[in-house]
Design an enzyme around this catalytic site. Structure first.
Site, mmCIF file in Angstrom:
data_model
loop_
_atom_site.group_PDB
_atom_site.id
_atom_site.type_symbol
_atom_site.label_atom_id
_atom_site.label_comp_id
_atom_site.label_asym_id
_atom_site.label_seq_id
_atom_site.Cartn_x
_atom_site.Cartn_y
_atom_site.Cartn_z
ATOM 1 N N GLY A 22 0.839 -1.194 0.000
ATOM 2 C CA GLY A 22 0.000 0.000 0.000
ATOM 3 C C GLY A 22 0.872 1.241 0.000
ATOM 4 N N GLY A 23 0.251 2.371 0.252
ATOM 5 C CA GLY A 23 0.987 3.630 0.219
ATOM 6 C C GLY A 23 2.137 3.678 1.205
ATOM 7 N N ALA A 24 1.906 3.196 2.421
ATOM 8 C CA ALA A 24 2.958 3.268 3.444
ATOM 9 C C ALA A 24 4.144 2.406 3.050
ATOM 10 C CB ALA A 24 2.395 2.824 4.795
ATOM 11 N N PHE A 125 -12.675 19.844 4.933
ATOM 12 C CA PHE A 125 -12.978 18.482 5.364
ATOM 13 C C PHE A 125 -13.433 18.527 6.817
ATOM 14 C CE2 PHE A 125 -11.649 14.068 3.925
ATOM 15 C CZ PHE A 125 -12.107 14.238 2.649
ATOM 16 N N GLN A 246 -12.994 3.199 13.459
ATOM 17 C CA GLN A 246 -13.801 4.332 13.018
ATOM 18 C C GLN A 246 -14.962 3.890 12.130
ATOM 19 O OE1 GLN A 246 -12.233 7.417 10.072
ATOM 20 N NE2 GLN A 246 -12.708 8.644 11.864
ATOM 21 N N HIS A 248 -17.314 5.312 9.426
ATOM 22 C CA HIS A 248 -17.466 6.472 8.549
ATOM 23 C C HIS A 248 -18.950 6.780 8.435
ATOM 24 C CE1 HIS A 248 -17.266 9.133 5.111
ATOM 25 N NE2 HIS A 248 -15.962 9.159 5.226
ATOM 26 N N LEU A 258 -17.804 3.478 0.128
ATOM 27 C CA LEU A 258 -17.665 4.747 0.824
ATOM 28 C C LEU A 258 -18.088 5.925 -0.054
ATOM 29 C CD1 LEU A 258 -16.350 6.411 3.169
ATOM 30 C CD2 LEU A 258 -14.267 6.310 1.846
ATOM 31 N N GLU A 261 -16.085 12.111 2.502
ATOM 32 C CA GLU A 261 -16.400 13.312 3.260
ATOM 33 C C GLU A 261 -16.309 14.556 2.375
ATOM 34 O OE1 GLU A 261 -14.681 12.768 7.071
ATOM 35 O OE2 GLU A 261 -14.079 14.863 7.189
ATOM 36 N N ARG A 292 -15.709 12.753 12.384
ATOM 37 C CA ARG A 292 -16.451 11.586 11.913
ATOM 38 C C ARG A 292 -17.194 10.848 13.017
ATOM 39 N NH1 ARG A 292 -12.212 9.089 7.493
ATOM 40 N NH2 ARG A 292 -12.638 10.668 5.922
ATOM 41 N N HIS A 359 -14.882 1.717 8.881
ATOM 42 C CA HIS A 359 -14.051 2.331 7.852
ATOM 43 C C HIS A 359 -12.551 2.274 8.129
ATOM 44 C CE1 HIS A 359 -12.914 5.049 4.703
ATOM 45 N NE2 HIS A 359 -12.478 5.958 5.527
ATOM 46 N N GLU A 393 -1.792 2.099 8.342
ATOM 47 C CA GLU A 393 -2.956 1.730 9.142
ATOM 48 C C GLU A 393 -2.635 0.547 10.058
ATOM 49 O OE1 GLU A 393 -6.480 1.378 6.767
ATOM 50 O OE2 GLU A 393 -7.728 0.780 8.461
ATOM 51 N N ARG A 404 -9.915 9.217 13.906
ATOM 52 C CA ARG A 404 -9.060 9.812 12.882
ATOM 53 C C ARG A 404 -9.812 10.918 12.144
ATOM 54 N NH1 ARG A 404 -8.514 9.169 7.493
ATOM 55 N NH2 ARG A 404 -9.789 7.304 7.250
#
Lengths: 598, 236, 120
Positions: A22-24, A125, A246, A248, A258, A261, A292, A359, A393, A404
Site C-alpha cells: 500500500g501507500g505506506a 474536510f 472508526q 465512517h 464509501l 467526506e 467523523r 471504515h 494503518e 481519525r
C-alpha cells in the site's frame, strides 16, 4: 553452505523486507531503494490492488493555498479529533512534515486537482479549523478529484518501478522470524506456485493496512484482514488501542462502498426522515463537517429515535444535487459513478442513502514516531523491538488516537513511510551483514500452511466462510457504534467460544496452486486474533472516547482512561496492559484535554 | 424461494491436469443491486470452496477482478447481475495464460507497463513549491490517469492477441499518453522515441475493443491516436 | 525476469502509417474518377473516341499514374500489416513481404507501361 535445515524453503537475502504494497509500504520502500538498498516488498495481491487505492477525499497539509493555514492549527485539530488519545509528539511531527511531503508527492507526479494560480487544490474536510478552533472552517485537504488514494498509490508504485524495488507479488507472509537479537525476517508462501520462501533481512517493516474485515459491514476491501497486527501478536507482541474502529458516517446504505467526506466538504449535507438538517443540532458550528465519530453517532441516534429514511427507517440521506452537475462531475466524478452503480441513484438529481459503516482501524502495532515497534521490556520500560517496524494503518503511532480526521490517513502513510525509511537507513549503517539464523526457524511458518492443508477434505469440518461470517456478525452486533457492558460482555464470550471452534474448521480445497481458500483461512486466523483483542479492550475501557462510545459510560474519563490499551495473546489468553499517552509535543506546548465541541 | 441465477464458470486446476471445462452453478439473488462478484463469493463461500478468482476492493477501483463475462471483459464487482443473459458465462481474461480457474498470469502485462517508464521525468530542478499546472493543463489528464490496470482493454485487443509480445497494448499506451500530455513531464521526446515502432505503437488498428471493454469508461484508442499525432507533428 | 525479451524501438512504423493514410486520401479523391468515366460511357455521353481522348490526355495519364501508385502503396501497406499480424515466423514474414513487393512493383511497372505506351 546450507543455511536452513530444509531444501523446501527458498532463502532470500534482502537489506529490508516490507510486507504490504500500500501507500505506506511503497513510500518506505522508495526511501530505501533510492538510497541504494536491496528492498523487497512482499504483497499478497498485485501492487496496485492495495486498499490505499480506494481512498477518495484527499490528504491534509497546511499549504494554505485556499485559506491561510498553519501546521499548528492542523496539529490542534488532529489532537482534538483524536479525543486527546493521540500522542502529541507524533502528531506534531506529522503535521509539520505534511506540506513538504505533499509537495514531494506532487513532484513525483501525483495529478492533484488545481486552483486557478496553478497550485494544488484544497478542500474543506470534517474536523478542520483555523486558529485553534476559533477561525472557522479550514480548507486543508489536497485532492486529486475524488480519486486521491488511487493517484497517490499509482504514483508511488511508479516511483518504485523507477527505483528498482523488488516486488514479490502474491506472496503471503506467514510468520516473523525472531530470535534474541530481534526480528530477522519473514516466512512467506508463494500463493501462485505453492512454494515456501524465507526472506532474511536486516529490517522488517509491517505495512499491512487495517483490519476492517473483522466487521460485517465495512468500506474496507476483502484484503483488509489485519495481517501485520496478527503477525505481531503471534510473535508475542501486543497491539495498541484496537477497540477504536472508526465508523465512517457515509457508507452507501446496505452495500458499504464509501461516499467521501469531500461531498460534505464541497457543500453536501445530511437529511433525516423529517427532511431536517439534523447535524446543525449536534454540531452548531461545524454542522455536517464535524468530526467523523460525532457525525456517525448523530446518524445512529437519529435512526434509533425513528427519524431514519426509507421503508425500514435505517439510513439517512446525503444531499448534493444542489451543488450542480458541473461541480459534481468535475470534483466528485467517482462518487457519481459509485452512487449510480451501488445505490442506483443519480446524485446530480437525488440524494444518496447512507449509513455509518466500519471504515478505519485506529489501533495497530504500537510504534514510536520513527516507525519502530515498541514494547515494554521485562523491566517495564518501553523499548523498541530491534529490526521490526510498522507503518500506516497497521501501526498505531498513535496519531489518530480515538478518532481519525478525514485526510489524515493518506498523510500518515507518506509521513511515517518516509520517517520509517530514514530510521531503517540508520540501522542499516551498523547492521551490515545477515546474521546466521536458527536452522529450523522456517518450521512454524510452514506448519501454518501444512496444518490447514491437512484439514482439506475432512468430514464435518466447519467452513472457513461460515466461521468468518459468524465472527463478523458477532463483532457487528456487539461492538459497533454503540457499546454497553452487557452487550460487550456477551460479545467477548461469544468471540472466545468461536475462536476455540476455529480448530474444527476445515478447507475443502487441498490444492497448492493458487489456493485462495487457504489464503482466506490464514486471514481468518489473523482476523480472529484481532477480534479477540478488540473485544477485550473495548469491554475493559469504561468510558466514551472518540469512536469508542458507550451508553453506560457516556462521558470521557481523563483521570482513568487517558492511556493506550495494549492487548496481546499469551498462552491463548488475551492479556491487557496500558501505557500513558505522550502528551508532550516536540517543540510546542502541550494541548491539554478539553471538552470536545464542534 | 428466492429467484435463482444460472452461471457457467470456467474451471481449470493445473494440479489435477486435464482440459479446462465449464461448470454450472445456481445462486440465489441477494438483492436488486447484486453484482457478479456477489455471485462468485456465494459460490466460493457456500457451494464450492475450490473456485478461484482474484478480488480486493469490491467497488471497481483496484482492478483485481477483470473477467470475461458473457464474452465481454469487465470487472465482476461492478457488473450487475440484472442485465446479464443467463446462464452467465464467466471466463478468465482472454489470451492470457491461466494459472487456475479465473486467475491469469498478469506478469507480462505489468512488465509492459514498466517498459514505458511510467513516472514523471523532468530535468528542470524541483521548485520550492509545487510544479505549477493550470486547471486547463490538469484537465488534459482527465480520462488518462484514472486507469486501474485491470487489463480488460488490453486482453480485449485482437492486435495484442496476435502480437502481445511486442505491441504494448491499449492500457500501457494510455499510460504512455498520460505522461505525454502531462504539462509537468519533460521527456516527451524520449517517450516518443521509445514508442515509435511498427509493433510497439502502430499495431493499433483502431479496432476499438479497448474503449468498449474499459470498465472506467476511458478511451485508449483516442490516447493512441494522440501519440500518433504527436509523432506526426514532430516529423513534419 | 522479463517474460519476453523485447528488442526495443526500431524507429519504424511511422512511415508506413503515414503513407497508408496519405495513399488513402489520394484514393478517396482519385478512385471515383474512372467510375465516373465508365458511367459516362455506359450512359452514352462519351463514345469510344471521347474515351480515348480522356485517357490519352497528359493530365489523365498523370492522375492515372498517381492513382495506381497510391493503390499499390495502400495495398502493400495493408497486406504487410496483415502478414505481420498473422505470420509469426520472421523468416516467413520477410519472404512473404518481399515476394509481395516484387509482384506488386512488377504489376505497377506493367501498368505504367500501358498508361504511357512505353515501347509502342
Amino acid at each position: 553452505m546450507g543455511y536452513l535445515s530444509t531444501d523446501k524453503v527458498k532463502h532470500h537475502f534482502h537489506d529490508v523486507v516490507i510486507i504490504g504494497s500500500g501507500g505506506a509500504g511503497m513510500r518506505c520502500a522508495l526511501q530505501l531503494a533510492d538510497a541504494g538498498h536491496r528492498v523487497a516488498i512482499i504483497t499478497k495481491v498485485l501492487p496496485t490492488r492495495s486498499h490505499t487505492v480506494a481512498a477518495q477525499g484527499g490528504i491534509n497539509a497546511s499549504l494554505g493555498n485556499v485559506l491561510s493555514d498553519h501546521w499548528q492549527w492542523h496539529m490542534y485539530d488532529t489532537i482534538k479529533g483524536s479525543d486527546y488519545l493521540g500522542d502529541q509528539d507524533a502528531i506534531e511531527y506529522m503535521c509539520r512534515a505534511a506540506p513538504l511531503l505533499v509537495r514531494e508527492l506532487e513532484h513525483q507526479g501525483v495529478p492533484f486537482s488545481r486552483l486557478e494560480d496553478g497550485t494544488v487544490y484544497q478542500r474543506p474536510f470534517g474536523g478542520q479549523s483555523r486558529e485553534f478552533g476559533e477561525g472557522g472552517q479550514a480548507s486543508r485537504t489536497c485532492a486529486a478529484a475524488d480519486r486521491t488514494g488511487h493517484a497517490i498509490l499509482h504514483t508511488l508504485y511508479q516511483q518504485n518501478l523507477r527505483a528498482g524495488t523488488h516486488f514479490y507479488q502474491e506472496f503471503f507472509a506467514l510468520d516473523l522470524i525472531t530470535d534474541e537479537n530481534g526480528c530477522q525476517g519473514v516466512m512467506a508462501w508463494d500463493i501462485a506456485k505453492g512454494e515456501y520462501h524465507l526472506f532474511q533481512a536486516k529490517a522488517v517493516v509491517l505495512a499491512t493496512g487495517g483490519a476492517g474485515r473483522v466487521f460485517k459491514m465495512t468500506t474496507n476491501a476483502h484484503i483488509c484482514t489485519g495481517d501485520g497486527g496478527a503477525l505481531a501478536v503471534r510473535a508475542g507482541l501486543p497491539v495498541e488501542d484496537m477497540e477504536f474502529f472508526q465508523f465512517h458516517p457515509t457508507g452507501i446504505a446496505d452495500v458499504g462502498p464509501l461516499i467521501t467526506e469531500a461531498v460534505r466538504g464541497e457543500g453536501g449535507y445530511l437529511l433525516n426522515g423529517d427532511n431536517e438538517r439534523f447535524m446543525l443540532r449536534y454540531a452548531p458550528t461545524a454542522g455536517d463537517l464535524a468530526s467523523r465519530d460525532v457525525v456517525s453517532r448523530a446518524i445512529a441516534l437519529e435512526i434509533r429515535e425513528g427519524r431514519g429514511c426509507g421503508p425500514n427507517k435505517d439510513h439517512v440521506l446525503l444531499k448534493l444535487d444542489h451543488l450542480g452537475t458541473e461541480l459534481i462531475l468535475a470534483k466528485l466524478p467517482n462518487i457519481h459513478e459509485l452512487a449510480l452503480r451501488f445505490a442506483g441513484v443519480d446524485c446530480t438529481k437525488e440524494p444518496i442513502p447512507v449509513q455509518p459503516t466500519m471504515h478505519y482501524t485506529m489501533g495497530g502495532i504500537p510504534t514510536n514516531r520513527f516507525g519502530e515497534v515498541v514494547s515494554k521490556g521485562a523491566d517495564g520500560v518501553e523499548a523498541s523491538y530491534p529490526g521490526l517496524y510498522a507503518i500506516g494503518e497497521a501501526a498505531c503511532v498513535s496519531v489518530h488516537g480515538a478518532n481519525r480526521l478525514g485526510g489524515n490517513s493518506l498523510l500518515e502513510i507518506v509521513v511515517f513511510g518516509r520517517a520509517c525509511g530514514n530510521q531503517v537507513l540508520k540501522r542499516l549503517r551498523h547492521h551490515r551483514y545477515h546474521p546466521p539464523l536458527a536452522p529450523d526457524c522456517w518450521q512454524a511458518g510452514m506448519e501454518r500452511v501444512e496444518g490447514w492443508l491437512r484439514t482439506a477434505g475432512k468430514q464435518d469440518g466447519l467452513k472457513i466462510a461460515e466461521v468468518r461470517l459468524r465472527m463478523q456478525t458477532i463483532m457487528q452486533d456487539h461492538f459497533s457504534v454503540y457499546r454497553t457492558e452487557a452487550v460487550m460482555a456477551e460479545g467477548v464470550e461469544r468471540i472466545e467460544a468461536l475462536a476455540a471452534e476455529l480448530e474444527h474448521a476445515a478447507l475443502s480445497d487441498g490444492s497448492r496452486i493458487f489456493n485462495t481458500e487457504l489464503v482466506e483461512a490464514l486471514e481468518l486466523d489473523h482476523l480472529m486474533a484481532l477480534a479477540r483483542v478488540t473485544a477485550a479492550g473495548a469491554l475493559a475501557r469504561t468510558e466514551s472516547r472518540g469512536a469508542h462510545a458507550r451508553d453506560d459510560y457516556p462521558e470521557r474519563d481523563d483521570a482513568d482512561w487517558l492511556r493506550h490499551t495494549l492487548a496481546g495473546i499469551r498462552d491463548n489468553k488475551v492479556e491487557l496492559d496500558y501505557k500513558p499517552v505522550r502528551m508532550q509535543p516536540m517543540t510546542v506546548p502541550s494541548f491539554p484535554p478539553r471538552k470536545r465541541v464542534y | 424461494m428466492a429467484e435463482m441465477i444460472q452461471l457457467s464458470v470456467f474451471r481449470y486446476d493445473p494440479e489435477k491436469g486435464g482440459k479446462p471445462f465449464m461448470q454450472a452453478y445456481e445462486v440465489p439473488v441477494s438483492g436488486p443491486g447484486m453484482k457478479l462478484l456477489d455471485a462468485l463469493n456465494y459460490i466460493k463461500w457456500q457451494l464450492d470452496g475450490t473456485l478461484t478468482y482474484r478480488r480486493s476492493c469490491g467497488e471497481g477501483v483496484c482492478g483485481s477482478d477483470g473477467l470475461n463475462i458473457n464474452g465481454i471483459n469487465g470487472l465482476a464487482c461492478i457488473t450487475p447481475i440484472a442485465g446479464l443473459k443467463q446462464p452467465i458465462h464467466v471466463r478468465p481474461l482472454p489470451s492470457m495464460e491461466v494459472i487456475r480457474d479465473l486467475v491469469v498470469d498478469m506478469d507480462h502485462f505489468f512488465d509492459q507497463y514498466r517498459q514505458i517508464q511510467p513516472w514523471l521525468q523532468a530535468v528542470t530542478p524541483m521548485p520550492e513549491h509545487e510544479r505549477l499546472q493550470s486547471p486547463a493543463q490538469r484537465a488534459e489528464l482527465d480520462g488518462q490517469y484514472e486507469c486501474i490496470l485491470c487489463g480488460c482493454c488490453t486482453t480485449a485487443c485482437p492486435s495484442w492477441w496476435w502480437n502481445g509480445d511486442r505491441f504494448l497494448g491499449p492500457a500501457t499506451l494510455l499510460q504512455a499518453n498520460r505522461w505525454i500530455v502531462d504539462s509537468r513531464d519533460e521527456a516527451m521526446g524520449d517517450r516518443l522515441d521509445q514508442l515509435e515502432d511498427a509493433f510497439r505503437l502502430y499495431r493499433c488498428h483502431q479496432i476499438m475493443n479497448c474503449m468498449e471493454a474499459c470498465p472506467k469508461e476511458l478511451n485508449p484508442t483516442a490516447a493512441i491516436d494522440n501519440i500518433k499525432r504527436k509523432i506526426l507533428a514532430r516529423k513534419s | 525476469m522479463r517474460l519476453v525479451k523485447e528488442p526495443g524501438s526500431a524507429r519504424s512504423g511511422f512511415k508506413d502509417w503515414y503513407l497508408q493514410r496519405l495513399s488513402a486520401v489520394v484514393l478517396a479523391v482519385l478512385l471515383p474518377m474512372p467510375f465516373v468515366v465508365l458511367i459516362l460511357v455506359y450512359a452514352g455521353v462519351v463514345d469510344q473516341f471521347g474515351l480515348l481522348d480522356i485517357v490519352d490526355n497528359f493530365v489523365s495519364r498523370l492522375l492515372h499514374t498517381i492513382l495506381i501508385t497510391a493503390l499499390i502503396i495502400h495495398a502493400y501497406m495493408g497486406l504487410k500489416v496483415m502478414i505481420e499480424d498473422y505470420v509469426a515466423a520472421i523468416g516467413w514474414r520477410v519472404t512473404l513481404i518481399g515476394s509481395m513487393l516484387v509482384v506488386m512493383s512488377g504489376f505497377g511497372i506493367w501498368w505504367m507501361a500501358i498508361i504511357w505506351a512505353w515501347g509502342g
